[in-house]
Design an enzyme around this catalytic site. Structure first.
Site, PDB file in Angstrom:
ATOM      1  N   ASP A 150      -7.714   0.780   4.635  1.00 24.25           N
ATOM      2  CA  ASP A 150      -7.779  -0.454   5.291  1.00 24.25           C
ATOM      3  C   ASP A 150      -9.668  -1.442   4.625  1.00 24.25           C
ATOM      4  OD1 ASP A 150      -5.897  -0.710   6.337  1.00 24.25           O
ATOM      5  OD2 ASP A 150      -7.217  -0.984   8.322  1.00 24.25           O
ATOM      6  N   ASP A 181      -9.319   2.872  14.380  1.00 27.37           N
ATOM      7  CA  ASP A 181      -8.462   2.718  14.035  1.00 27.37           C
ATOM      8  C   ASP A 181      -8.151   2.266  12.408  1.00 27.37           C
ATOM      9  OD1 ASP A 181      -9.956   0.644  14.438  1.00 27.37           O
ATOM     10  OD2 ASP A 181      -8.626  -0.669  13.794  1.00 27.37           O
ATOM     11  N   ARG A 188       0.761  -1.244   0.116  1.00 27.32           N
ATOM     12  CA  ARG A 188       0.259  -0.281  -0.211  1.00 27.32           C
ATOM     13  C   ARG A 188       0.759   1.227  -0.180  1.00 27.32           C
ATOM     14  NH1 ARG A 188      -5.051  -0.396   4.316  1.00 27.32           N
ATOM     15  NH2 ARG A 188      -2.645  -0.886   6.337  1.00 27.32           N
TER      16      ARG A 188
HETATM   17  P1  AMP Z   1      -8.770  -4.736  10.939  1.00 29.64           P
HETATM   18  O1  AMP Z   1     -10.748  -4.194  12.152  1.00 29.64           O
HETATM   19  O2  AMP Z   1      -8.676  -5.538  10.151  1.00 29.64           O
HETATM   20  O3  AMP Z   1      -8.222  -3.338  10.739  1.00 29.64           O
HETATM   21  O4  AMP Z   1      -7.623  -5.065  12.700  1.00 29.64           O
HETATM   22  C1  AMP Z   1      -8.228  -4.636  13.566  1.00 29.64           C
HETATM   23  C2  AMP Z   1      -6.215  -4.981  14.267  1.00 29.64           C
HETATM   24  O5  AMP Z   1      -6.165  -6.333  14.291  1.00 29.64           O
HETATM   25  C3  AMP Z   1      -5.314  -3.970  14.023  1.00 29.64           C
HETATM   26  O6  AMP Z   1      -4.698  -3.842  14.286  1.00 29.64           O
HETATM   27  C4  AMP Z   1      -4.843  -5.483  12.891  1.00 29.64           C
HETATM   28  O7  AMP Z   1      -3.455  -4.811  12.779  1.00 29.64           O
HETATM   29  C5  AMP Z   1      -5.258  -6.556  13.290  1.00 29.64           C
HETATM   30  N1  AMP Z   1      -5.036  -7.584  13.322  1.00 29.64           N
HETATM   31  C6  AMP Z   1      -5.851  -8.256  12.088  1.00 29.64           C
HETATM   32  N2  AMP Z   1      -5.899  -8.998  11.573  1.00 29.64           N
HETATM   33  C7  AMP Z   1      -4.352  -9.886  11.822  1.00 29.64           C
HETATM   34  C8  AMP Z   1      -3.625 -10.863  11.132  1.00 29.64           C
HETATM   35  N3  AMP Z   1      -3.825 -11.351  10.437  1.00 29.64           N
HETATM   36  N4  AMP Z   1      -2.558 -10.649  12.276  1.00 29.64           N
HETATM   37  C9  AMP Z   1      -2.088  -9.486  13.043  1.00 29.64           C
HETATM   38  N5  AMP Z   1      -3.001  -8.894  13.658  1.00 29.64           N
HETATM   39  C10 AMP Z   1      -4.242  -9.118  12.736  1.00 29.64           C
HETATM   40 MG    MG Z   2      -7.184  -2.148  10.716  1.00 28.91          MG
END
Ligand code: AMP
Ligand code: MG
Length: 544
Positions: free
Chosen positions: A293, A283, A209
């Site tokens: 995201d 976030d 990205r």
């Molecule tokens: P998201 O809702 O996808 O924006 O993710 C929320 C949080 O979970 C963020 O801190 C992401 O970095 C973490 N996260 C989501 N998927 C993973 C993954 N496969 N491994 C590590 N962290 C993850």
């Molecule tokens: Mg995220």
């Protein structure tokens, strides 16, 4: 000044503002000595040094030629194996200093504490020929201190979706982070796609990205929640320099107002093209006002303000299409709370927050007026008669399943003379293909639609708009091609069988969303019946 165009990878010079200006996690990067990363709470720092974890067999399966050019890279860099190695996380270029950001966030309305880049690793920042500084960031490059219990990886299906949608949004004119590359890792990643106790291996992938800033509302919230005012100030000063360079550093209110304005404008864009983000947690909102995201997002087919693509949000539908502008304001309120210690006065923060509503509503009125080809001259408000017309149209679109994209595109094709047709059925006939169940449309609905079309005709006369002008104005704002959920899913199904050409085809179609592309009508057709309730087409989970 050095020529920044047509560069090889070796020519890139990294100049990392975020890490230069902000404090690092004092705990050393365990990967620097070959040790494993340990998930942990990181205090007093904006980021942690970390490394991408190497993958088995990186292979570039798609790239964006526009982003290659934007970065000042030569078009042929993508043909080298080194490109796949670098953007698959196996090789660092000299000057790259990979790191993961520390941020927190409110998830679905609740404070979730520290989150952070759990599977995103920034490689560094470069100066570009015409787009200032840009940060390169890998998504899915392995664990970081913020990975909590997860693996830091991303599956092919979600990576295809992020890659294609980033570029599709850009070409639609919607502010967004960009996508340089899509690399297949050669490794498998295990996911329980529907969270129903059936974990299965899937191909892994990494998207690179690109954005001028990846700072989210949650970067401020974490410092504020921990009472770390000095880092809060450093971060705000950094954010101001990067995202509002015209303001004097320290003008936190001016900066907050700019974030409010950009966020309102972004919501107008999402709403006008029918985009549903799906996970508008704090976030996942960037202070740059860019879409960030791409997870379980979707595009509305039929105009349904209550629709959400995200199964994780199916119960409360907090992030449904029609609720997005309100949720953005809720998130801005969290950002205002977070930066309150810098301002020390709630009143002006509240005033900035209060300005959101008017900015959004007037932006939306203008956008819908433009969608029917009756936008007022720049700087003028939408006349009441036009606002009444758009209001009744949006109401009408929710009453029978109407494809939003096809409806507005087709409306632009209808000539004024046709709007004088006296027979109701003949009058609405050109719009028939925008409806999902034409046979179910009642006589009353046809009469109501006809009445609307006739008042539309009267308004066109009152404003003296010619067919040609109206058509070209409408076609410039009503896309013919959007990344419909079922189209992306077809590209995914093929890619999972090892056939990647549809990704490239969709990328190419989405490069000119407002143009008629003869021979590509299939990409402009409404959602087929089989896709109505299919996983990936109508619903997605956060598992990615
Ligand atoms: P998201 O809702 O996808 O924006 O993710 C929320 C949080 O979970 C963020 O801190 C992401 O970095 C973490 N996260 C989501 N998927 C993973 C993954 N496969 N491994 C590590 N962290 C993850
Ligand atoms: Mg995220």
């Amino acid at each position: 000044m050095a020529d920044l165009t047509n560069r090889s990878l070796a020519d890139l010079e990294f100049d990392n503002r975020f890490t230069n200006e902000l404090p690092a996690d004092p705990e050393a990067d365990p990967q620097a000595t070959g040790a494993a990363v340990r998930p942990r709470q990181v205090h007093g720092a904006a980021y942690s040094w970390t490394h991408p974890t190497p993958v088995a067999a990186p292979r570039l399966i798609a790239h964006s030629p526009e982003v290659v050019e934007m970065l000042g890279l030569s078009p042929d860099v993508v043909e080298t194996q080194q490109f796949a190695e670098v953007f698959g996380g196996n090789e660092l270029l000299p000057g790259m200093q990979p790191f993961a950001m520390c941020y927190g966030g409110h998830q679905f309305g609740n404070w979730a504490g520290q989150l952070g880049d759990g599977r995103a690793i920034a490689l560094g920042e470069i100066e570009t020929p015409h787009h200032g500084h840009q940060t390169l960031q890998l998504k899915g490059a392995g664990p970081t201190p913020y990975s909590r219990r997860a693996d830091g990886r991303a599956v092919l299906r979600s990576s295809i979706r992020e890659f294609l949608c980033s570029e599709a949004m850009h070409h639609l004119g919607v502010p967004t982070t960009r996508a340089l590359s899509l690399v297949l890792t050669g490794d498998q990643v295990v996911r329980d796609m529907l969270y129903d106790g059936h974990p299965a291996p899937e191909p892994g992938a990494i998207v690179c990205r690109v954005a001028s800033s990846f700072v989210r509302f949650g970067n401020f919230e974490i410092f504020s929640a921990r009472g770390d005012e000095s880092n809060l100030r450093l971060l705000a000063d950094h954010a101001m320099r990067v995202t509002t360079p015209s303001l004097e550093v320290g003008d936190y209110l001016g900066w907050f107002q700019a974030v409010v304005d950009r966020t309102a404008d972004l919501m107008v864009h999402w709403m006008r093209v029918g985009f549903v983000h799906g996970v508008m947690n704090t976030d996942n909102l960037a202070i740059s006002g860019e879409t960030i995201d791409y997870g379980p997002y979707g595009w509305i087919d039929n105009f349904d303000p209550g629709w959400t693509p995200n199964t994780t949000d199916a119960a409360g539908k907090r992030y449904r299409y029609g609720h997005q502008p309100q949720m953005a304001m809720w998130n801005l309120a969290q950002l205002a709370n977070a930066i309150y210690p810098l301002v020390g006065d709630a009143e002006p923060l509240q005033a900035a927050l209060d300005s959101y509503r008017d900015r959004y509503l007037s932006g939306w009125d203008q956008a819908v007026a433009a969608k029917i080809g009756l936008a007022p001259p720049a700087g003028q408000p939408v006349p009441e008669a036009v606002a009444a017309l758009t209001g009744s149209l949006l109401d009408l679109l929710t009453k029978v399943e109407t494809d939003m994209t096809i409806f507005f595109r087709t409306l632009g094709e209808i000539e004024r003379a046709h709007l004088a047709t006296s027979d109701d059925r003949q009058l609405v006939a050109p719009l028939e293909h925008a409806y999902y169940s034409p046979t179910e449309r009642s006589v009353e609905m046809i009469a109501e639609t006809s009445a609307w079309l006739r008042s539309y005709g009267e308004r066109i006369d009152a404003l003296g708009v010619s067919d040609a002008d109206r058509r070209s104005a409408m076609h410039a704002v009503n896309p013919k091609y959007v990344l419909r959920n079922y189209l992306a899913q077809q590209a995914i199904d093929k890619a999972e069988m090892g056939e990647y050409s549809m990704i490239l085809e969709l990328l190419d179609v989405m490069r000119s969303p407002y143009a008629d592309q003869p021979g590509r009508e299939e990409y402009a057709s409404k959602r087929p019946d089989w896709a109505r309730e299919k996983v990936g087409c109508s619903m997605l989970s956060c598992s990615s």
